[in-house]
Design a protein around this motif. Sequence first.
Motif, PDB file in Angstrom:
ATOM      1  N   SER A   1      73.530  -8.409  40.709  1.00 21.48           N
ATOM      2  CA  SER A   1      73.927  -8.564  42.113  1.00 21.48           C
ATOM      3  C   SER A   1      73.610  -7.299  42.908  1.00 21.48           C
ATOM      4  O   SER A   1      73.127  -7.372  44.049  1.00 21.48           O
ATOM      5  N   ALA A   2      73.886  -6.133  42.326  1.00 20.05           N
ATOM      6  CA  ALA A   2      73.601  -4.876  43.025  1.00 20.05           C
ATOM      7  C   ALA A   2      72.122  -4.751  43.355  1.00 20.05           C
ATOM      8  O   ALA A   2      71.741  -4.321  44.453  1.00 20.05           O
ATOM      9  N   ILE A   3      71.269  -5.133  42.398  1.00 20.39           N
ATOM     10  CA  ILE A   3      69.821  -5.020  42.597  1.00 20.39           C
ATOM     11  C   ILE A   3      69.324  -6.085  43.570  1.00 20.39           C
ATOM     12  O   ILE A   3      68.520  -5.800  44.469  1.00 20.39           O
ATOM     13  N   THR A   4      69.794  -7.306  43.416  1.00 19.24           N
ATOM     14  CA  THR A   4      69.323  -8.406  44.256  1.00 19.24           C
ATOM     15  C   THR A   4      69.704  -8.216  45.716  1.00 19.24           C
ATOM     16  O   THR A   4      68.890  -8.426  46.620  1.00 19.24           O
ATOM     17  N   HIS A   5      70.951  -7.801  45.943  1.00 15.03           N
ATOM     18  CA  HIS A   5      71.454  -7.681  47.314  1.00 15.03           C
ATOM     19  C   HIS A   5      71.373  -6.261  47.847  1.00 15.03           C
ATOM     20  O   HIS A   5      71.633  -6.049  49.044  1.00 15.03           O
ATOM     21  N   SER A   6      71.032  -5.295  47.011  1.00 14.99           N
ATOM     22  CA  SER A   6      70.993  -3.890  47.401  1.00 14.99           C
ATOM     23  C   SER A   6      72.291  -3.489  48.101  1.00 14.99           C
ATOM     24  O   SER A   6      72.291  -2.973  49.227  1.00 14.99           O
ATOM     25  N   ARG A   7      73.388  -3.705  47.402  1.00 10.90           N
ATOM     26  CA  ARG A   7      74.702  -3.335  47.929  1.00 10.90           C
ATOM     27  C   ARG A   7      75.583  -2.855  46.773  1.00 10.90           C
ATOM     28  O   ARG A   7      75.289  -3.112  45.606  1.00 10.90           O
TER      29      ARG A   7
END
Length: 544
Positions: free
Chosen positions: A151-157
Amino acid sequence: MNLAHSLLHALADHGAREVFGIPGDFVLAFFEQIEKSGVLPLYTLSHEPGVGFAADGAARYHGRLSVAAVTYGAGALNMVNAVAGAYAEKVPMVVISGAPGANERRNGFLLHHQVKHLDSQMAIFREITCDQCVLDDPLRAPEDIARVLRSAITHSRPVYIELPRDMVHAPCGRVHAAPAPKHDEDALAACVQEVLSRLERAARPVLMVDIEIRRFGLEAKVAQLAAKLQVPVVTCFMGRGLLASESQAPLLGTYLGVAGAPEVTEAVEGSDALLMLGVILSDTNFGVQRERIDLRKCMLALDGDVTLGYHTYHDIPLEALVDGLLAHAKPLRADAALHGERTAYPCDLPADDKAIVPRDVASAVNDMMRKHGRMPIASDIGDCLFTALDIENTDLLAPGYYATMGYGVPAAFGLQAASGERPLVLVGDGAFQMTGWELGNCQRYGLDPIVVVFNNCSWEMLRAFQPQSAFCDLSDWHFADMAQAMGGDGYRATTRAELAAALESAVQRRGRFQLVEVMLPRGGQSDTLSRFVNGVRRLQGSKA
C-alpha cells in the motif's frame, strides 16, 4: 526468523535502506533487533518530529520507503504532525510503533503513555496513513506486513505498523511481497489515445509536473516524453526541483501565477491542453492565478486516476500512463526555443558592505554552486522557500503544500544519511528554533550539511500577512555562536561580503556541519514572496 527479523528483511526487500528513530521502553526490544541484525542502519535523533521529518526527507529524495520507529504513546503521538505532512504530500514513510504486550493489555491497569483507550493511537494514525496493521499474530504477520508495504508503494503515502513488545521474538515466516495491483489495459489504451488526441488538436499544449513523478521514479521518462512531444514543461510550486538532472526536458520554469515569471504564467494559463502529471490541485500551486485555469481543458493524472474534462479513467497508474504516452507520442511542434530553462537567476553577488536582502542569499548560493557544483536543497517553509525559487534548478525538498515549520534541518539529516550527498539547508530563525538542534546529532554519523539560517528575529512569513503584529517578533539567539558546542562551525554574516566569504569557507570545510547565520532586516522580503502575498490579498479581496 523472529517477527522483528521478518519485518526488517521485508522493509529492505521493499526498498527501505535505513531506520530513523528514538528508543523508548515499548520499542526497546525491536531496537535491539535492529542493531544486532544489521539489516538496516539505525539513526537516532533527539525529538520525534525530527525523526518523522528525517524519514520524510530520505523517502522524498530517493522516491522509496523510509522508516520511522518510535515508542508507543508519547513517542508516536509526538510524531503525528510529521506523518500528517507526509500523507498530505504523498511520501511513502513506514511508521513503526512499539506497543504494550498481550499480558499488559489484560492486567486491568491504565498503562503509561496510554491516552484514552489502548487502540486510540491506532485510531489517530488511521486518519494520516493509507494502511495499518497490528502485528499481534505471528502467523498472520507476514501477510499483514506485505499488504501494508505494498500500500505504501502503490499509493506513495505513509503506513502504520504497531508492534507489541511481546511479539518481537516470536517465530515468524518470511514476508513475500504482495503483487502490484493490475489495471485495465483497454481502459489504459483508450485513455492514452484521448490524451494524445487532445494534445494534437491543441494550439498551445503544455506539460506540468508535480511530486508524483518523483515519488514513482518517473523523471527520466517524463523528460523523454516532453522531448518526444516537443512541448514546454513547467513545474508547479510543490514540484520545484523536479527534472533538475534531466537536460533533455524542455523546462520553461516554475508556475507561480502572478508571483512568477510572466512567460511561464502565460504559457500555463493560456494553454488549451494542459497535461498535469501528479499535480496536486492545492492553493499553494494555484492560489495566485492571474487568470483562472479552466479545468475542463486540462488533463489531470493524480492518485491513480486520469480526469479529462467531465469524465475520469479510474485505476490508471501514473507510470502506466507515461509508458503508454511514450510508446505512441509524436512531435507536436519543432520549436528549438523550447529547449532549456528560460528563467534568469541572480548571480555575481558584489562583495561589498551593503546589508543583505533575501535575493542576495540566492545570488550567493548560485555563485557557490556554479563554482563548486550543485547541491540538493532541503528548505523549510517561509521566505527561505520563496528565495529557493531564485536558485538554479536543483533537487529541492520542502513542505510546500502542508507548510509545516521545522522541516528543513531534520529532512537534510535524512537526505544525507540516506544518500551520502551533502545538502544545503535553507531555514528561517523561527523554524530553526523548533528543530535546528538536531544538528547536534550530525557529529555521531559524520554528516556535514551547510545550513543557511535566515535570521530577521521574526516570523517574517506571517508578518507579511499581518505587518503590524508584535507577536511575530523573536529574539536574537545568535545561532552561529552555538554551532561549535554542537560539533559544527558557525558564521554570522551581516554584509554581502561576509555572506560570500562564509559560504566559501563552509563549502571548503568537510566532516562537520556548517551554519551560516544571515542577518536580514526585519520587514525585508524576497520579491517572489511579496508578489505571492499581494496575489493572495487580491484573491481574498475579490471574495470579500
